[in-house]
Design a protein around this motif. Sequence first.
Motif, PDB file in Angstrom:
ATOM      1  N   ALA A 167     -14.660  -8.160   2.620  1.00  0.00           N
ATOM      2  CA  ALA A 167     -13.538  -7.335   2.183  1.00  0.00           C
ATOM      3  C   ALA A 167     -12.326  -8.159   1.806  1.00  0.00           C
ATOM      4  O   ALA A 167     -12.166  -9.311   2.208  1.00  0.00           O
ATOM      5  CB  ALA A 167     -13.160  -6.351   3.294  1.00  0.00           C
ATOM      6  N   SER A 168     -11.465  -7.523   1.028  1.00  0.00           N
ATOM      7  CA  SER A 168     -10.133  -8.054   0.758  1.00  0.00           C
ATOM      8  C   SER A 168      -9.120  -6.972   1.114  1.00  0.00           C
ATOM      9  O   SER A 168      -9.473  -5.800   1.280  1.00  0.00           O
ATOM     10  CB  SER A 168      -9.984  -8.446  -0.714  1.00  0.00           C
ATOM     11  OG  SER A 168     -10.061  -7.295  -1.543  1.00  0.00           O
ATOM     12  N   ALA A 169      -7.871  -7.379   1.215  1.00  0.00           N
ATOM     13  CA  ALA A 169      -6.788  -6.444   1.502  1.00  0.00           C
ATOM     14  C   ALA A 169      -5.604  -6.793   0.621  1.00  0.00           C
ATOM     15  O   ALA A 169      -5.231  -7.965   0.515  1.00  0.00           O
ATOM     16  CB  ALA A 169      -6.390  -6.515   2.980  1.00  0.00           C
ATOM     17  N   GLY A 170      -5.046  -5.790  -0.031  1.00  0.00           N
ATOM     18  CA  GLY A 170      -3.930  -6.066  -0.924  1.00  0.00           C
ATOM     19  C   GLY A 170      -3.483  -4.828  -1.665  1.00  0.00           C
ATOM     20  O   GLY A 170      -4.116  -3.769  -1.571  1.00  0.00           O
ATOM     21  N   ILE A 171      -2.404  -4.971  -2.414  1.00  0.00           N
ATOM     22  CA  ILE A 171      -1.809  -3.857  -3.160  1.00  0.00           C
ATOM     23  C   ILE A 171      -1.893  -4.136  -4.655  1.00  0.00           C
ATOM     24  O   ILE A 171      -1.301  -5.100  -5.166  1.00  0.00           O
ATOM     25  CB  ILE A 171      -0.339  -3.644  -2.753  1.00  0.00           C
ATOM     26  CG1 ILE A 171      -0.208  -3.492  -1.226  1.00  0.00           C
ATOM     27  CG2 ILE A 171       0.237  -2.428  -3.469  1.00  0.00           C
ATOM     28  CD1 ILE A 171      -0.981  -2.333  -0.638  1.00  0.00           C
ATOM     29  N   HIS A 172      -2.642  -3.288  -5.350  1.00  0.00           N
ATOM     30  CA  HIS A 172      -2.798  -3.352  -6.802  1.00  0.00           C
ATOM     31  C   HIS A 172      -1.454  -3.036  -7.471  1.00  0.00           C
ATOM     32  O   HIS A 172      -0.666  -2.236  -6.942  1.00  0.00           O
ATOM     33  CB  HIS A 172      -3.849  -2.308  -7.204  1.00  0.00           C
ATOM     34  CG  HIS A 172      -4.303  -2.348  -8.611  1.00  0.00           C
ATOM     35  ND1 HIS A 172      -3.525  -1.896  -9.655  1.00  0.00           N
ATOM     36  CD2 HIS A 172      -5.479  -2.763  -9.168  1.00  0.00           C
ATOM     37  CE1 HIS A 172      -4.204  -2.029 -10.784  1.00  0.00           C
ATOM     38  NE2 HIS A 172      -5.379  -2.553 -10.523  1.00  0.00           N
ATOM     39  N   PRO A 173      -1.151  -3.638  -8.618  1.00  0.00           N
ATOM     40  CA  PRO A 173       0.138  -3.363  -9.262  1.00  0.00           C
ATOM     41  C   PRO A 173       0.382  -1.890  -9.569  1.00  0.00           C
ATOM     42  O   PRO A 173       1.545  -1.447  -9.585  1.00  0.00           O
ATOM     43  CB  PRO A 173       0.084  -4.210 -10.543  1.00  0.00           C
ATOM     44  CG  PRO A 173      -1.349  -4.582 -10.728  1.00  0.00           C
ATOM     45  CD  PRO A 173      -1.920  -4.659  -9.360  1.00  0.00           C
ATOM     46  N   GLU A 174      -0.662  -1.118  -9.804  1.00  0.00           N
ATOM     47  CA  GLU A 174      -0.476   0.303 -10.078  1.00  0.00           C
ATOM     48  C   GLU A 174      -0.115   1.094  -8.823  1.00  0.00           C
ATOM     49  O   GLU A 174       0.245   2.272  -8.918  1.00  0.00           O
ATOM     50  CB  GLU A 174      -1.736   0.896 -10.704  1.00  0.00           C
ATOM     51  CG  GLU A 174      -2.005   0.414 -12.119  1.00  0.00           C
ATOM     52  CD  GLU A 174      -3.220   1.090 -12.732  1.00  0.00           C
ATOM     53  OE1 GLU A 174      -4.127   1.448 -11.978  1.00  0.00           O
ATOM     54  OE2 GLU A 174      -3.244   1.247 -13.966  1.00  0.00           O
ATOM     55  N   SER A 175      -0.204   0.459  -7.645  1.00  0.00           N
ATOM     56  CA  SER A 175       0.045   1.158  -6.384  1.00  0.00           C
ATOM     57  C   SER A 175       1.376   0.799  -5.746  1.00  0.00           C
ATOM     58  O   SER A 175       1.687   1.285  -4.653  1.00  0.00           O
ATOM     59  CB  SER A 175      -1.088   0.850  -5.385  1.00  0.00           C
ATOM     60  OG  SER A 175      -2.344   1.235  -5.893  1.00  0.00           O
TER      61      SER A 175
END
Length: 254
Positions: free
Chosen positions: A59-67
């Motif tokens: 898995a990865s964890a992060g915030i997409h630019p659209e979010s």
Amino acid sequence: MKIFDTHSHYADYAFDEDREQVLAELPDKGIELVMLAASDMRDSLANSELAAKYDYVYASAGIHPESVDDTPTDYLDRLREIIASNPKVRAVGEIGLDYHYDDYDREKQIRFFREQLELAAELDMPVIVHSRNATEDTIEILKEYRPRGVVHCFSGSAETAKEVIKLGMYIGFTGVLTFKNAKKALKALAEVPIDRLLMETDCPYMAPEPFRGRRSDSSMIAYTAAKAAEVKGIPVEELIDITCRNGMKMYGIE
């Protein structure tokens, strides 16, 4: 062959009705490893839970630019907690820039991108980078931070691919390679050294021909790999094996 789908979204709502069945059947379809990319905080948590349940899922964890507009102010602390709670969370992503729509807050996207690149550096983790209609700013920021990681679902030019490779990063390609209008992507692929190449589906999106328009899953990666192998002039089995090893190296999977 060891097939590694290095970018997928099985926490996506498109899999709500049969997620467990799809994931459970992947090993029987030749998929040995899967990386889950996150789009928001919900995804990041769900990815970690799925990775804990299936041996072959990471898995990865992060915030997409659209979010970015829907993300809590303490998001960096929350991401740290998710990453610290599960050793199978191996990357910060997907993060980056998306200027596709004029009403996107570009300055906020850039701030989130920078903050998450700093988080990855702090934690010594690779990043999964999303870039759409934002090549100039993306490359400029990557040159500044010089992270380990991948520019996924690559849609840039051959010249941009060369810039990414100079930074020591990997480049991931999806089913777009199989589309009839894929000339730009194929030219970029030709410039990517085989040891910097990753295969991905970006499922449930980007289904390759002959499944274009349908929900994608990791089993469809074989069609993308076949096209990539044709461009590289090597057997598809060799390309799949090399790109699997590339992904394992980048994500620190033994």
